[in-house]
Structure formats: structure tokens, C-alpha cells
Design a protein around this motif. Structure first.
Motif, PDB file in Angstrom:
ATOM      1  N   GLU A  41      54.398  19.220  26.407  1.00 55.94           N
ATOM      2  CA  GLU A  41      53.264  19.155  25.365  1.00 55.94           C
ATOM      3  C   GLU A  41      53.763  18.619  23.931  1.00 55.94           C
ATOM      4  OE1 GLU A  41      50.019  19.546  25.226  1.00 55.94           O
ATOM      5  OE2 GLU A  41      50.063  19.585  27.577  1.00 55.94           O
ATOM      6  N   VAL A  42      53.408  18.007  23.421  1.00 54.22           N
ATOM      7  CA  VAL A  42      53.595  17.331  21.952  1.00 54.22           C
ATOM      8  C   VAL A  42      53.084  18.292  20.821  1.00 54.22           C
ATOM      9  CG1 VAL A  42      53.580  15.557  20.142  1.00 54.22           C
ATOM     10  CG2 VAL A  42      53.886  15.001  22.533  1.00 54.22           C
ATOM     11  N   ALA A  43      53.914  18.861  20.130  1.00 50.10           N
ATOM     12  CA  ALA A  43      53.350  19.535  19.079  1.00 50.10           C
ATOM     13  C   ALA A  43      52.545  18.982  17.851  1.00 50.10           C
ATOM     14  CB  ALA A  43      54.458  20.375  18.147  1.00 50.10           C
ATOM     15  N   CYS A  44      51.300  19.142  17.985  1.00 52.23           N
ATOM     16  CA  CYS A  44      50.224  18.166  16.976  1.00 52.23           C
ATOM     17  C   CYS A  44      49.525  19.003  16.000  1.00 52.23           C
ATOM     18  CB  CYS A  44      49.354  17.298  17.713  1.00 52.23           C
ATOM     19  SG  CYS A  44      49.878  16.117  19.045  1.00 52.23           S
ATOM     20  N   GLY A  45      49.812  20.263  15.848  1.00 48.15           N
ATOM     21  CA  GLY A  45      49.137  21.107  15.069  1.00 48.15           C
ATOM     22  C   GLY A  45      47.945  21.401  15.547  1.00 48.15           C
ATOM     23  N   THR A  46      47.394  22.720  14.984  1.00 48.84           N
ATOM     24  CA  THR A  46      46.255  23.534  15.816  1.00 48.84           C
ATOM     25  C   THR A  46      44.888  22.743  15.796  1.00 48.84           C
ATOM     26  OG1 THR A  46      47.170  25.530  14.863  1.00 48.84           O
ATOM     27  CG2 THR A  46      44.903  25.875  15.753  1.00 48.84           C
ATOM     28  N   GLU A  47      44.622  22.066  14.467  1.00 47.97           N
ATOM     29  CA  GLU A  47      43.265  21.501  14.583  1.00 47.97           C
ATOM     30  C   GLU A  47      43.305  20.355  15.422  1.00 47.97           C
ATOM     31  OE1 GLU A  47      41.935  21.338  10.389  1.00 47.97           O
ATOM     32  OE2 GLU A  47      41.955  23.486  10.178  1.00 47.97           O
ATOM     33  N   ALA A  48      44.203  19.617  14.743  1.00 40.92           N
ATOM     34  CA  ALA A  48      44.298  17.870  15.523  1.00 40.92           C
ATOM     35  C   ALA A  48      44.934  17.964  16.897  1.00 40.92           C
ATOM     36  CB  ALA A  48      44.888  17.118  14.554  1.00 40.92           C
ATOM     37  N   ALA A  49      45.182  19.244  17.479  1.00 34.51           N
ATOM     38  CA  ALA A  49      46.221  18.935  18.737  1.00 34.51           C
ATOM     39  C   ALA A  49      45.376  18.324  19.831  1.00 34.51           C
ATOM     40  CB  ALA A  49      46.292  20.315  19.250  1.00 34.51           C
ATOM     41  N   ALA A  50      44.190  18.604  20.218  1.00 33.18           N
ATOM     42  CA  ALA A  50      43.561  17.844  21.233  1.00 33.18           C
ATOM     43  C   ALA A  50      43.260  16.136  20.989  1.00 33.18           C
ATOM     44  CB  ALA A  50      41.900  18.314  21.603  1.00 33.18           C
ATOM     45  N   SER A  51      43.068  16.126  19.937  1.00 39.13           N
ATOM     46  CA  SER A  51      42.938  14.619  19.528  1.00 39.13           C
ATOM     47  C   SER A  51      44.161  13.925  19.721  1.00 39.13           C
ATOM     48  CB  SER A  51      42.268  14.437  18.153  1.00 39.13           C
ATOM     49  OG  SER A  51      41.947  13.085  17.871  1.00 39.13           O
ATOM     50  N   CYS A  52      45.107  14.338  18.841  1.00 39.46           N
ATOM     51  CA  CYS A  52      46.489  13.822  18.875  1.00 39.46           C
ATOM     52  C   CYS A  52      47.177  13.519  20.524  1.00 39.46           C
ATOM     53  CB  CYS A  52      47.309  14.695  18.032  1.00 39.46           C
ATOM     54  SG  CYS A  52      49.245  14.219  18.197  1.00 39.46           S
ATOM     55  N   SER A  53      47.150  14.836  21.570  1.00 42.94           N
ATOM     56  CA  SER A  53      47.478  14.537  22.597  1.00 42.94           C
ATOM     57  C   SER A  53      46.556  13.638  23.421  1.00 42.94           C
ATOM     58  CB  SER A  53      47.134  16.128  23.100  1.00 42.94           C
ATOM     59  OG  SER A  53      47.857  15.894  24.480  1.00 42.94           O
ATOM     60  N   ASP A  54      45.389  13.521  23.049  1.00 39.91           N
ATOM     61  CA  ASP A  54      44.570  12.398  23.991  1.00 39.91           C
ATOM     62  C   ASP A  54      45.073  11.229  23.557  1.00 39.91           C
ATOM     63  OD1 ASP A  54      43.155  14.545  24.922  1.00 39.91           O
ATOM     64  OD2 ASP A  54      41.415  14.566  23.569  1.00 39.91           O
ATOM     65  N   VAL A  55      45.289  10.772  22.265  1.00 43.71           N
ATOM     66  CA  VAL A  55      45.829   9.516  21.784  1.00 43.71           C
ATOM     67  C   VAL A  55      47.141   9.169  22.456  1.00 43.71           C
ATOM     68  CG1 VAL A  55      46.422   8.256  19.738  1.00 43.71           C
ATOM     69  CG2 VAL A  55      44.381   9.593  19.544  1.00 43.71           C
ATOM     70  N   LEU A  56      47.941  10.076  22.345  1.00 48.26           N
ATOM     71  CA  LEU A  56      49.227   9.738  22.934  1.00 48.26           C
ATOM     72  C   LEU A  56      49.256   9.782  24.532  1.00 48.26           C
ATOM     73  CD1 LEU A  56      51.273  12.341  20.629  1.00 48.26           C
ATOM     74  CD2 LEU A  56      51.225   9.732  20.473  1.00 48.26           C
ATOM     75  N   SER A  57      48.315  10.286  25.160  1.00 47.13           N
ATOM     76  CA  SER A  57      48.155   9.916  26.556  1.00 47.13           C
ATOM     77  C   SER A  57      47.287   8.902  27.020  1.00 47.13           C
ATOM     78  CB  SER A  57      47.508  11.340  27.117  1.00 47.13           C
ATOM     79  OG  SER A  57      48.553  12.507  26.838  1.00 47.13           O
ATOM     80  N   SER A  58      46.664   8.186  26.080  1.00 49.61           N
ATOM     81  CA  SER A  58      45.725   7.171  26.233  1.00 49.61           C
ATOM     82  C   SER A  58      46.545   5.931  27.092  1.00 49.61           C
ATOM     83  CB  SER A  58      44.766   6.570  25.252  1.00 49.61           C
ATOM     84  OG  SER A  58      45.732   6.009  24.257  1.00 49.61           O
ATOM     85  N   PRO A  59      45.598   5.029  27.723  1.00 52.19           N
ATOM     86  CA  PRO A  59      46.395   3.899  28.427  1.00 52.19           C
ATOM     87  C   PRO A  59      46.983   2.830  27.115  1.00 52.19           C
ATOM     88  CG  PRO A  59      44.244   4.284  29.334  1.00 52.19           C
ATOM     89  CD  PRO A  59      44.664   5.095  28.125  1.00 52.19           C
ATOM     90  N   TYR A  60      46.564   2.993  25.896  1.00 52.83           N
ATOM     91  CA  TYR A  60      47.093   2.327  24.861  1.00 52.83           C
ATOM     92  C   TYR A  60      48.493   2.630  24.545  1.00 52.83           C
ATOM     93  CZ  TYR A  60      42.158   0.654  24.330  1.00 52.83           C
ATOM     94  OH  TYR A  60      40.970   0.222  24.490  1.00 52.83           O
ATOM     95  N   ALA A  61      48.941   4.017  25.061  1.00 49.53           N
ATOM     96  CA  ALA A  61      50.116   4.479  24.315  1.00 49.53           C
ATOM     97  C   ALA A  61      51.418   4.051  25.649  1.00 49.53           C
ATOM     98  CB  ALA A  61      50.035   5.816  24.279  1.00 49.53           C
ATOM     99  N   PHE A  62      50.968   3.299  26.239  1.00 48.99           N
ATOM    100  CA  PHE A  62      52.027   3.069  27.436  1.00 48.99           C
ATOM    101  C   PHE A  62      51.995   1.388  27.575  1.00 48.99           C
ATOM    102  CE2 PHE A  62      50.717   7.044  28.171  1.00 48.99           C
ATOM    103  CZ  PHE A  62      51.848   7.782  28.532  1.00 48.99           C
TER     104      PHE A  62
END
Length: 329
Positions: A41-62
Motif C-alpha cells: 500500500e502506498v502512504a497517501c495520507g488519511t483524507e486523500a488515501a482512497a483517491s490517491c491509491s485509485d489514481v496510482l492503480s488506474s490504467p493510466y498509471a501503467f
């Protein structure tokens, strides 16, 4: 007596500053790459964790099946080398060689800064217009790229600004064509629902849809289950396992996508959101959960989205492990 023109401070410190930023960027992107490659899991901070993780796991991130951060790390390492290598040459020992290295590396810095700035600008467009998330790592990297370009342009005396602008123009055209070609291909795969497979032939699940989850069930499960997924779900129910989640939780949606619609209907799932379907907030509150999803298997708790292979191991499942889907790397 001729007064020697003093050198602006930015000209004295531009290379060390570029080098320092590049090293920080290299460490940042290396951390993201290692986390993705090893499934951490990537440390993204409490408030933005879900959004950050989703962005980094999106097809655009590969890109080409590899995390985009890997290519970023290579670019930052190159910028660090271009900026700092000439500083290692003592001008008193070999001034001619030092000047030669400085001239060439300034050109490479200009090329690299231009390419990184334009590519980062396009990624910011993808982030806000396509994904609709917030990723502090992505924004920080884009800021670093813009800083490179400013420091390169104003961090030295350029003899010919016409040549500088011509270089920027040519690099910008090449970068724009390459970027658009690359991401047009990714867009076609996304819009055409072309599955992306991992090394084991499993389909990588797609990210959360770019719309708000609607109670009571949230986003619709779009994957279909195979025999292995259904058998695992039935086994988890038989041994008394539990999954705590919430309809609005992106990682809970990922877990649903891994099982598929048919199998997840058999998963021992406890809805923690009051407005969710069959919500049991009191049960979740009594359990003292720290986040969603949380699995409880054989008296032990496991936080976060779990691969089906991992759930099979934790639960002692002995059936088929020919699972259809996998998490993004």
C-alpha cells in the motif's frame, strides 16, 4: 580598471538545486515503483488515501505493463546526473573539460526538463479531467518538472535564445506526439473494455468508475465469477469468515470486483455504512475497525483489499485457485 560582472546567485546554485530536486524525485518515484511491484500500500495520507491509491492503480498509471513511476525514476536519475556530474570536475585541474561537460549537460537538461514538463502537464489533464482524483505524488512530480524547466532556462547565461526556443519547440513536438500516441492507445483499451492481463493471464480489475457511489449498494460489480471464485466464497462462509466494508469504499469495490458478481453474493459481507444495504453500523463499531475492507479469518484480522490467492492461503482453502482477476500492480 574593468569591473568583473558578478554572477547572479541563481546561476551559481541552479545545478545543485536541480540535482537536489532530482534526487528527491528519484526517491519518491522509486518508492512508488517498489510499492507497486511488490503489492504494498502506498502512504497517501488519511483524507486523500482512497483517491490517491485509485489514481496510482488506474490504467493510466501503467505503461507497457510497468508502473509509470519506474520511467519517472529513470528520468529523475538522468536529470540528477546531468546537473551534478560537471560539479565533480575541479575547474582548477581541468577547466576546459569542465566547460565542455557544462555546455553539453545544459543542453540535455533543457531537453529533459522540456519533455518532463510537457508530459507532466498532460498527466495533470488526465488526473483532473479523466480520473477526477487527487494524487499528491503526481502533483508534486509535476511541480518538480516545472521547476526543472524554470531553473534550466534562467539558471545560466544562454548565448543564443533562438537556439533555446528551437530546441524546446522540437522536443515539445516529439513529446506531444509520443504522449498522445501512447495514451490514445490506453484510452481505446479503456473505452473498448479491452482486458489487461498480468503475467499469470489474470485480468486486472478496472478502477472505480468516475462517479459518486449511490446507496445502498454503491458501484455496480461488472466482473463475472468463475467456479474458483464461487468455491472460495462458499468456503469463507463455511469457516465463519467475515468481511467488513462500506458501499462507498473504493477498496471494498476492488474486493467485490475480484470475486465477481455471482461469488460476492455468497461472501460473508457485513455492511458498515448506516445507509448501505443491510447496514450494521453497531456491529462494525463494536468490532473496533480501523479501515475498510477488513477481513476476519480464523480469529485474525487483515486490513485492506486481499487477493483471492491470499484469502485462499489465510483460510486454508483447498479447492481450485484458477482465479480470473488480479489487482493492479
Amino acid at each position: 580598471m574593468v569591473r568583473r560582472r558578478s554572477q547572479p546567485w541563481i546561476h551559481q546554485w541552479s545545478r545543485p538545486i536541480i540535482g537536489a530536486i532530482a534526487i528527491i524525485g528519484f526517491l519518491l518515484t522509486s518508492y512508488l515503483t517498489i510499492s507497486k511491484l511488490f503489492g504494498a500500500e502506498v502512504a497517501c495520507g488519511t483524507e486523500a488515501a482512497a483517491s490517491c491509491s485509485d489514481v496510482l492503480s488506474s490504467p493510466y498509471a501503467f505503461v507497457f505493463g510497468l508502473p509509470l513511476s519506474l520511467f519517472g525514476a529513470i528520468a529523475y536519475l538522468a536529470m540528477a546526473g546531468f546537473s551534478l556530474v560537471p560539479l565533480a570536475i575541479n575547474p582548477e585541474d581541468n577547466k576546459k573539460l569542465r566547460n565542455k561537460y557544462e555546455d553539453w549537460t545544459w543542453l540535455f537538461l533543457l531537453i529533459g526538463a522540456t519533455a518532463m514538463s510537457l508530459f507532466s502537464a498532460y498527466l495533470m489533464y488526465i488526473l483532473f479531467a479523466k480520473i477526477g482524483g487527487v494524487c499528491l505524488y503526481c502533483i508534486t512530480s509535476a511541480t518538480f518538472a516545472a521547476s526543472f524547466l524554470l531553473l534550466t532556462l534562467f539558471g545560466r547565461f544562454w548565448d543564443d535564445w533562438g537556439e533555446v526556443f528551437l530546441t524546446i519547440f522540437v522536443v515539445a513536438i516529439i513529446t506531444a506526439l509520443g504522449t498522445l500516441g501512447l495514451y490514445n492507445s490506453i484510452e481505446r483499451d479503456i473505452q473498448g473494455n479491452v482486458p489487461v492481463l498480468n503475467d499469470q493471464g489474470q485480468e486486472i480489475i478496472t478502477p472505480v468508475p468516475n462517479r459518486a457511489p449511490e446507496p445502498p449498494t454503491g458501484w455496480e460489480i461488472t466482473t463475472t465469477s468463475g467456479p474458483a471464485e464461487i468455491a472460495l466464497a462458499e468456503h469463507l462462509t463455511e469457516i465463519g469468515a467475515k468481511e467488513y466494508g462500506a458501499y462507498w469504499c473504493p477498496h471494498c469495490y476492488d474486493q467485490k470486483q475480484l470475486f465477481g458478481k455471482e461469488a460476492f453474493a455468497k461472501v460473508p459481507y457485513i455492511e458498515c455504512a448506516p445507509e448501505g444495504e443491510n447496514g450494521q453500523p453497531d456491529v462494525c463499531a463494536a468490532a473496533g475497525l480501523e479501515g475498510f475492507p477488513t477481513w476476519e479469518i480464523n480469529g485474525e484480522r487483515y486490513a485492506g483489499t486481499q487477493s483471492l490467492q491470499r484469502l485462499a492461503e489465510l483460510s486454508g482453502y483447498q479447492g481450485s485457485t484458477d482465479f480470473k482477476y488480479a489487482l493492479p500492480r
